[in-house]
Design a protein around this motif. Structure first.
Motif, PDB file in Angstrom:
ATOM      1  N   ILE A 114       0.847  -1.207   0.000  1.00  0.00           N
ATOM      2  CA  ILE A 114       0.000   0.000   0.000  1.00  0.00           C
ATOM      3  C   ILE A 114       0.870   1.240   0.000  1.00  0.00           C
ATOM      4  N   SER A 115       1.962   1.197   0.774  1.00  0.00           N
ATOM      5  CA  SER A 115       2.870   2.349   0.795  1.00  0.00           C
ATOM      6  C   SER A 115       3.399   2.622  -0.602  1.00  0.00           C
ATOM      7  N   THR A 173       2.172   1.693  -3.601  1.00  0.00           N
ATOM      8  CA  THR A 173       1.154   2.192  -4.544  1.00  0.00           C
ATOM      9  C   THR A 173       0.746   3.609  -4.192  1.00  0.00           C
ATOM     10  N   ALA A 174       0.616   3.878  -2.905  1.00  0.00           N
ATOM     11  CA  ALA A 174       0.192   5.224  -2.499  1.00  0.00           C
ATOM     12  C   ALA A 174       1.241   6.260  -2.874  1.00  0.00           C
ATOM     13  N   LEU A 175       2.527   5.871  -2.767  1.00  0.00           N
ATOM     14  CA  LEU A 175       3.589   6.814  -3.138  1.00  0.00           C
ATOM     15  C   LEU A 175       3.494   7.170  -4.621  1.00  0.00           C
ATOM     16  N   ASN A 176       3.303   6.149  -5.446  1.00  0.00           N
ATOM     17  CA  ASN A 176       3.194   6.394  -6.889  1.00  0.00           C
ATOM     18  C   ASN A 176       1.982   7.265  -7.207  1.00  0.00           C
ATOM     19  N   VAL A 177       0.885   6.927  -6.556  1.00  0.00           N
ATOM     20  CA  VAL A 177      -0.341   7.700  -6.761  1.00  0.00           C
ATOM     21  C   VAL A 177      -0.119   9.145  -6.332  1.00  0.00           C
ATOM     22  N   ASN A 178       0.549   9.265  -5.180  1.00  0.00           N
ATOM     23  CA  ASN A 178       0.839  10.586  -4.646  1.00  0.00           C
ATOM     24  C   ASN A 178       1.619  11.418  -5.667  1.00  0.00           C
TER      25      ASN A 178
END
Lengths: 515, 159
Positions: A10-11, A13-18
């Motif tokens: 999750i970290s 994917t969330a970083l990429n999304v961020n």
């Protein structure tokens, strides 16, 4: 799925999304003032992956694994864009008509001091002076000079009108004149837009839908379509992949990555010759004729009727507008010539035969006594070919002006001072259809048409501006709106974060209970 | 101890925790899709739900003499005093264990997503504030220089 895997994934994917979301925000702000840019936003969804169960690779379960970007949505209003482009087409047409009328009005305005109006005034002043002293040499010379000035003014206005039209559509005969015309450069600009649109189509077909790159291409596509809409009433059909099919009244111009053909322009005379050869009805009224084809092979020979609006329609129509004004001016020139030639050469009009003041009838070699003739050996007098009879400009030519008039055709040798013929010339000023009233009519028509075109163009500008604002409201980047949304997110997220503390005790209880 | 009443209470608890799992899953989607208007709504529902769970928890603790006993202890007690409930309690233990793992995982995911949401909006707000705030005015020999701090980026990384 283990907690450790979940957290790390999750970290990630969330970083990429961020990162992507930040890029979209930056992109929105950087292009806040870019014309044609459409605001974008990131759409997210839960990411699921298949993980194997036990040692059997064929046995998998689908489970949550964080978050992914579904698409980068581009705010677009296809209906408004289409309507907007229609209005731009009309706006370009009306503005071009306004420009033509402005140029025509300028022709008359620029010449106000030394133009037709002043020349007509001076012409009648000279007649009036001659009426006072009909046998005075200076008054007669002044009259011939006034006639010359009037003729030159008419020639000049006619030439300026021709220049206006030549600048727009060429002179209808010379290829070189056409090559320097506005219609030629406009068509070239439009053909470049065709190439650009085909290039965008190619890139769109190969780009990933919903990406920043794809959205930037869609912005470019819409900007080019807006440019093309200025030229004429083109039909557009947006395909599922964002590419566009472009046609004009059933003629396919662009489909996919290929340009089916380009617009060309020919002189009216060449088109006329062509029509004679292939027996096509010639309905062209402009000096220029639009064609369509590829590699020098013309598929369609006269597309003028398909350009009844837009910039090209406006330019083509200028021929008619100029022709109308020129027609009025030609009528004025002919009326002046016919009116004064008739009085000058009518039976009973007399001129001074010699320096002794003897008078003679003007009914012999009648053409020698005309005031106005054509300078191109044609019979019909126009504003372009009207000129002064050169015999009147010779050393003693002023004596040929018939000032006296004896209706019984029996001149009284003592009545040299009779100015009845000049009075007849002067009286033309007082008739219902006087020359000055005709001229005022032309000026009135130009002024009225200029004002009406200016008003129509201004109203259409207003319509386009309103639509532009509407589209900007819906698709443009508004920093206040963006920051308001973000602050709303901040507050909502912060409030939500507090809820986790509320849940802590219950979760703790659950964990302990299940032990 | 009234094991019959305890079974009723635990049954209620399992239903309530299962509902809580659904609420957490719904919240996850709401955070992902940035539906901030729905976020406060789901949070309110979660808080109400927590209160209901706490109330049932209290009932259970009261029944067990004011002490929080885990289910393993309760099974041991049942072995001595009411063996007919052992089977039910073992089933509850498994259900509580599964719910515990699933809810904890969703809890951590939601917490992480929310932290990144906050981080994302903070950065975005800073970008906009950077654009809106007055720029330092630089002067050169040619006069005032205007420098834009905004960088256009087209980098996209889709997972």
């Amino acid at each position: 799925m283990s907690n450790l895997f979940s957290t790390l994934h999750i970290s990630g994917t969330a970083l990429n999304v961020n990162q992507s979301a930040i890029n979209v925000v930056s992109n929105n702000i950087a292009n806040m003032n870019t014309e044609g840019y459409h605001k974008q936003k990131v759409n997210l969804s839960a990411l699921t992956i298949d993980i194997p169960v036990g040692n059997n690779i064929n046995s998998q379960i689908n489970t949550d694994a964080g978050v992914e970007i579904t698409s980068i949505e581009r705010y677009s209003t296809d209906f408004l864009n289409s309507y907007y482009n229609d209005q731009i087409t009309e706006q370009s047409y009306l503005n071009e008509q306004k420009n033509t009328m402005t140029n025509i009005a300028n022709v008359f305005d620029d010449l106000e001091e030394q133009g037709l109006d002043a020349a007509l005034q001076a012409f009648y002043d000279a007649i009036n002076n001659l009426n006072q002293t009909p046998n005075d040499m200076n008054a007669r010379i002044a009259f011939t000079k006034a006639v010359s000035t009037l003729v030159k003014a008419m020639n000049k206005v006619s030439k300026r009108l021709d220049d206006t039209e030549e600048g727009n559509n060429g002179n209808g005969k010379s290829k070189e004149s056409l090559n320097h015309s506005k219609i030629k450069s406009t068509i070239e600009g439009l053909n470049q837009s065709f190439d650009e649109l085909a290039g965008i189509n190619k890139m769109l077909a190969n780009s990933q839908t919903g990406s920043l790159e794809n959205n930037a291409l869609l912005d470019k596509r819409d900007t080019i379509l807006k440019e093309i809409a200025q030229y004429g009433d083109f039909d557009t059909e947006i395909q599922f992949d964002g590419t566009v099919k472009l046609s004009l009244g059933g003629i396919n111009i662009i489909s996919g990555e290929g340009v089916e053909g380009y617009l060309g322009v020919e002189t009216a005379i060449k088109y006329d010759e062509y029509c004679e050869n292939i027996d096509i009805e010639n309905t062209n009224t402009s000096n220029a004729v639009i064609t369509f084809g590829k590699n020098d092979e013309i598929k369609y020979h006269n597309l003028n009727k398909r350009f009844d609006t837009g910039l090209i329609g406006g330019i083509l129509d200028s021929t008619n507008t100029v022709k109308e004004i020129k027609g009025d001016l030609d009528t004025l020139a002919k009326t002046i010539a016919d009116t004064f030639n008739e009085i000058q050469t009518r039976e009973g009009a007399y001129y001074i035969a010699n320096v002794d003041g003897n008078i003679e009838l003007t009914n012999e070699n009648i053409d020698d006594y005309k005031i106005f003739i054509t300078n191109d050996n044609t019979n019909t007098i126009t504003a372009e070919n009207i000129s002064v009879n050169p015999l009147l400009l010779q050393d003693d030519g002023y004596n040929k002006i018939a000032a006296a008039y004896f209706p019984d055709n029996n001149p009284d040798i003592n009545a040299v001072g009779n100015a009845d013929n000049i009075i007849a010339m002067l009286n033309t000023r007082n008739t219902a259809n006087s020359i000055e009233k005709m001229y005022d009519g032309i000026i009135g028509e130009i002024t009225s048409s200029y004002e009406s075109k200016t008003n129509e163009a201004a109203m259409q500008d207003s319509v386009v501006q309103t639509l532009d604002n509407k589209i900007s409201e819906q698709t443009g980047v508004n920093l206040n709106e963006e920051i308001t949304d973000l602050i709303k997110f901040q507050n909502a997220f912060t409030a939500s974060a507090r809820v986790f503390n509320v849940c802590n005790n219950v979760l703790d209880t659950l964990v302990r209970l299940g032990e | 101890m009234d094991f019959h009443s305890l079974m009723d209470i635990m049954n209620k608890e399992i239903v309530l925790y299962a509902d809580m799992r659904e609420l957490f899953a719904a919240k996850k989607l709401i955070i992902i899709q940035n539906e901030v208007n729905k976020l406060s709504e789901i949070d309110s529902r979660i808080i109400e739900h927590v209160k209901r769970i706490e109330k049932v928890n209290e009932e259970r603790i009261k029944l067990t003499g004011g002490t929080h006993l885990n289910i393993t202890t309760l099974i041991n007690l049942a072995r001595k005093k009411a063996p007919q409930y052992i089977c039910n309690l073992e089933r509850y233990k498994e259900q509580f264990s599964t719910l515990s793992k699933e809810i904890s995982e969703l809890y951590k995911e939601n917490l992480e997503l929310l932290e990144y949401g906050i981080s994302l909006t903070d950065k975005s707000v800073n970008i906009i504030i950077g654009v809106l705030s007055p720029k330092k005015t630089n002067y050169s020999k040619h006069g005032k220089e205007s420098v834009s701090n905004v960088v256009l980026s087209t980098i996209v990384r889709v997972v």
